[in-house]
Design an enzyme around this catalytic site. Structure first.
Site, short mmCIF file in Angstrom:
data_model
loop_
_atom_site.label_atom_id
_atom_site.label_comp_id
_atom_site.label_asym_id
_atom_site.label_seq_id
_atom_site.Cartn_x
_atom_site.Cartn_y
_atom_site.Cartn_z
N CYS A 165 0.85 -5.40 -16.29
CA CYS A 165 0.62 -4.28 -15.38
C CYS A 165 1.27 -4.50 -14.03
O CYS A 165 1.05 -3.73 -13.10
CB CYS A 165 -0.87 -4.01 -15.24
SG CYS A 165 -1.78 -5.41 -14.58
N HIS A 208 0.82 -1.21 0.00
CA HIS A 208 0.00 0.00 0.00
C HIS A 208 0.86 1.26 0.00
O HIS A 208 0.68 2.18 -0.80
CB HIS A 208 -0.91 -0.01 1.23
CG HIS A 208 -1.72 1.23 1.37
ND1 HIS A 208 -1.28 2.31 2.10
CD2 HIS A 208 -2.89 1.59 0.83
CE1 HIS A 208 -2.17 3.28 2.02
NE2 HIS A 208 -3.17 2.87 1.25
C1 PEP Z 1 0.01 -8.07 -10.00
O1 PEP Z 1 -0.30 -9.02 -9.28
O2 PEP Z 1 1.07 -8.00 -10.65
C2 PEP Z 1 -0.87 -6.91 -10.08
C3 PEP Z 1 -0.65 -5.93 -10.94
O3 PEP Z 1 -1.93 -6.85 -9.22
P1 PEP Z 1 -1.80 -6.48 -7.67
O4 PEP Z 1 -0.42 -6.00 -7.43
O5 PEP Z 1 -2.80 -5.44 -7.40
O6 PEP Z 1 -2.11 -7.77 -7.01
#
Ligand code: PEP
Ligand code: MG
Length: 810
Positions: free
Chosen positions: A767, A437
């Site tokens: 992402c 976070h």
């Molecule tokens: C990931 O898991 O790489 C992702 C982009 O989602 P999060 O970090 O929100 O789990």
């Protein structure tokens, strides 16, 4: 009508126009006869009224009126005589001023002029269907030697004038205001001849905004200079409070490019101002203005409704296109008639002239041989340097001694910390990894953070000066405040990336900051960040609320957002606006919005959340992602998420929004989620709706061909994928050295996915955090033929440069 009558009427009209010109007949060329102020008002009215924009009508008494008034009352001789005596020091300034003003006020109107003023006033009455309309009476002086003699604030204005005899008298008060002691001595000092100065008077219908509201519109985003955003401020009462910043007005943001479709309502931001005061007339005080307290019920509602906001925004677009430049506009809402008006428009100067640069890097400025002491080391968030006072905080309520610019030192953070993080200079934490976070929030806020240091809260004393240096993924905390310098990058010099780059965004407030980056859309909007930072309430608590009972939760939500008609509307509208703002920052490029993906412990921390979440041993592998959406324990909450998406794509018009399903463990889960979405009105393929899935569980890749049949594309979540391929808790500090997206096993999975997806004709992006931190990893992805890479905003410049560099040996 006989010929003689026609002729005499025509001649009286000619005479009347010598004395009076209606605003719609006035333009900038009329400065000599109506003064600068009336001329620009007239210019605006003649230009805008034709396009359906309400501008209060009115008329101007020309300077000829003033001169004839003086002449017929033999006042020129009196004025010259008084001035001569003043110059010979036979009389004092106060006495001279008083005598002249008195003589003007006592002067008789020549009948022809009196009739012309009264007739024009009656025309206004006819137009407004009132007996004696309220008018504003303003002085608009001119001088032969200085065409726009709006000098030294000598013009007097009288608001709220009503009735023929009051108007006639007030016009004389305007004439007399040319001879205030201050005005006389100013002219004497500057050597202006008193005869060369004349006065025009503007008489304009009063908009009763004292009973309504008023404010300002900028046709450009005041924070970022983005030309696609209109910012409207609004408070109750007359406009001065907003102009002077005496009250905190409401602020609305509207996205211009979608306004041309009349059926859309692209309002992407609405913040409630406190609006404690409103400027009103005091009848008992001769119509002068005073600030009155705004009733509480009005403070807690928006001053304008959505239709009014959109109407003003559409007018603003017209005005901007007429003047062909960003504009700063004053508007007013008449409390008697509920009509909106534009009362002033001038070019915006601050933002439209600024050439924006994007901060790219910073470095310490050290003396030769100087080696500052490193106190702590951790992972860096963002790129940048900051010095400040360390404030060790056990919890977020420990913030009494915290000042803007201080550096937060805490174990970890959660959404409760965000308001403090917004004013912090930097952040150091004991725990957390690059996808925690604290990291995500700091990155978006653009503040440097050193996280996962293990022992920050034990390492500093209160107020100790420290310097954080964040670079290349490594964060260092130095003793003392060390000088540093920052460099900015001209975006036009950036090389073109060999592959479309997108942005990971979660904070609607910061989204527009990045509008100038050369990217191809938003690759990830984590919806849960909007929920935790802005809404703060648990979706299930809202969805299952019994509106007939005033539960503790209902009261709490009412306090948090009194301006919404129900907790449900608060949730859906705020979420939709948050998503809309981010979608606007990408428009018309796609914005991929991922449904909420908190863990149960995080959901439980939302207001009203505890009763809805199980306590799990390992929330990372628990009731999260797709598994929740079709499950009866969360489906009503998911329906709210879907409703917000429908609003963003439908009513607001952001068809560029693509939705994405996270943490989808099995193909059957995919089917069930798609079914629920369709039942909620979000049918894949309908209204161009594309649905993507996160590829972040090994099963997603092993069965990629089956998933490819069900979705329009994939986005690799390398954070979870690495966690699950290597079996490492992504938040474990101890195992961080092993957490490596570049591990052969992870890379093999990624290559496999890209080739299967492409075989099925589906696109693959990424992402996860890895390419933002590691250019080599980004290069690997390009080599594998990935279709796009989504990065944190602060990495775009670096990564796009690195990707454009020629390869070694190439
Ligand atoms: C990931 O898991 O790489 C992702 C982009 O989602 P999060 O970090 O929100 O789990
Ligand atoms: Mg993930």
């Amino acid at each position: 009508m006989t010929e003689t009558e026609t002729a005499s009427r025509a001649s009286s009209q000619t005479d009347a126009s010598k004395y009076i010109l209606t605003f719609d007949k006035i333009g900038n060329a009329d400065i000599p006869s109506v003064g600068g102020k009336n001329a620009s008002l007239g210019e605006m009215i003649s230009a805008l009224a034709a396009s359906g924009i309400n501008v209060p009508s009115g008329f101007a008494l020309t300077t000829e009126t003033y001169r004839d008034f003086l002449r017929s009352n033999q006042l020129e001789g009196l004025i010259n005589g008084q001035m001569a005596r003043l110059n010979r020091s036979e009389l004092g300034l106060a006495e001279v001023g008083q005598t002249i003003r008195h003589a003007i006020l006592e002067g008789e109107w020549p009948e022809e002029i009196r009739a012309a003023i009264v007739e024009s006033y009656r025309d206004l009455a006819f137009e407004t269907e009132t007996n004696g309309p309220d008018v504003a009476v303003r002085s608009s002086p001119t001088a032969e030697d200085l065409p726009d003699a709006s000098f030294a604030g000598q013009q007097e204005s009288f608001l709220h004038v009503q009735g023929e005899s009051n108007l006639l008298h007030t016009c004389k008060r305007c004439f007399a205001s040319l001879f205030t002691d201050r005005a006389i001595s100013y002219r004497e000092q500057k050597g202006f001849r008193h005869e060369s100065v004349a006065l025009s008077v503007g008489v304009q219908r009063m908009v009763r905004s004292d009973l309504g509201a008023s404010g300002i519109i900028f046709t450009i985003d005041t924070e970022t200079g983005c030309p696609d955003v209109i910012v409207i401020s609004a408070a109750y009462g007359l406009g001065d409070n907003v102009v002077q910043g005496a009250v905190t007005p409401d602020e609305y943001r509207v996205f211009k490019p979608l306004l041309s479709d009349g059926s859309k309502a692209p309002i992407i931001g609405k913040s409630l101002g406190s609006k404690e005061l409103r400027l009103v007339y005091d009848q008992a005080w001769g119509g002068r203005v005073r600030n009155a307290r705004t009733p509480f019920t009005d403070q807690f509602r928006f001053a304008l409704d959505d239709d009014q906001i959109l109407k003003l925004a559409r007018w603003a677009v017209e005005i901007e296109s007429h003047y062909d430049r960003p504009m700063d506009i004053e508007w007013a809402l008449d409390g008697n008639t509920d009509e909106l008006y534009i009362v002033q428009a001038r070019p915006e100067t601050v933002h439209s002239r600024k050439r924006r640069k994007i901060l790219a890097s910073a470095r310490l400025v050290l003396e030769e041989g100087e080696a500052p002491e490193v106190l702590l080391e951790g992972q860096a968030v963002g790129r940048g340097i900051v010095s400040g006072r360390a404030v060790v905080m056990r919890n977020v309520w420990d913030s009494k001694k915290f000042n803007r610019g201080d550096i937060i030192v805490a174990k970890e953070t959660n959404p409760d910390w965000v308001p403090l993080m917004k004013i912090a200079g930097g952040l150091v934490t004991d725990a957390g990894g690059r996808t925690s976070h604290a990291a995500i929030v700091c990155r978006e806020l653009g503040i440097p953070a050193v996280i996962g240091t293990g022992k920050a809260t034990e390492s500093f004393f209160y107020g100790q000066e420290i310097t954080l240096v964040c670079e290349g993924g490594r964060g260092l905390v130095y003793r003392g405040a060390i000088p540093h310098e920052e460099t900015s990058v001209d975006l036009e010099t950036l090389p073109e990336s060999p592959i479309p780059l997108m942005l990971n965004l979660a904070n609607p407030d910061a989204a527009m900051e990045w509008w100038e980056l050369p990217t191809s859309g938003v690759g990830l909007v984590r919806m849960e960040f909007i929920i935790t930072n802005i809404l703060k309430v648990h979706p299930m608590a809202v969805a299952t609320l019994d509106t007939n009972r005033r539960t503790e939760f209902a009261v709490q939500v009412e306090k948090m957002a009194p301006q919404f008609e129900s907790p449900r509307e608060f949730f859906v509208q705020s979420l939709a606006m948050g998503i809309g703002m981010i979608a606007a920052s990408a428009y018309p490029d796609p914005a991929i919005v991922r449904f909420s993906d908190l863990k149960t412990n995080e959901y439980a921390n939302l207001v009203g959340g505890r009763g809805f979440e199980p306590v799990e041993q390992n929330p990372m592998l628990g009731f999260r992602g797709a598994s929740r959406y079709y499950h009866e324990d969360y489906r009503p909450g998911f329906e709210l998420e879907c409703e917000a998406i429908k609003r963003v794509r439908g009513k607001m018009g952001f068809r560029n929004v693509i939705v994405m399903i996270p943490f989808c463990r099995t193909v059957e889960e995919a089917d069930r989620v798609l079914e629920v979405m369709a039942e909620c009105g979000l049918e894949r393929g309908k209204d161009d709706l594309h649905v993507y899935m996160m590829a972040e569980i090994p099963s997603n890749i092993v069965l990629a061909d089956q998933f490819a049949d069900r979705f329009d594309g994939f986005s690799i979540g390398s954070n979870d994928l690495t966690q699950l391929v290597l079996g490492i808790d992504r938040d474990s500090e101890k195992l961080q050295p092993l957490f490596d997206e570049g591990n052969e096993a992870v890379k093999t999975m990624i290559s496999q996915l890209i080739s299967i997806a492409h075989g099925a004709g589906k696109k693959v992006g990424i992402c996860g955090q890895a390419p933002s931190d590691c250019p080599d990893f980004a290069r690997f992805l390009v080599d594998q033929g990935i279709d796009s890479i989504s990065l944190n905003p602060d990495s775009v410049i670096d990564i796009s440069r690195k990707l454009a560099e020629p390869r070694r040996g190439a």
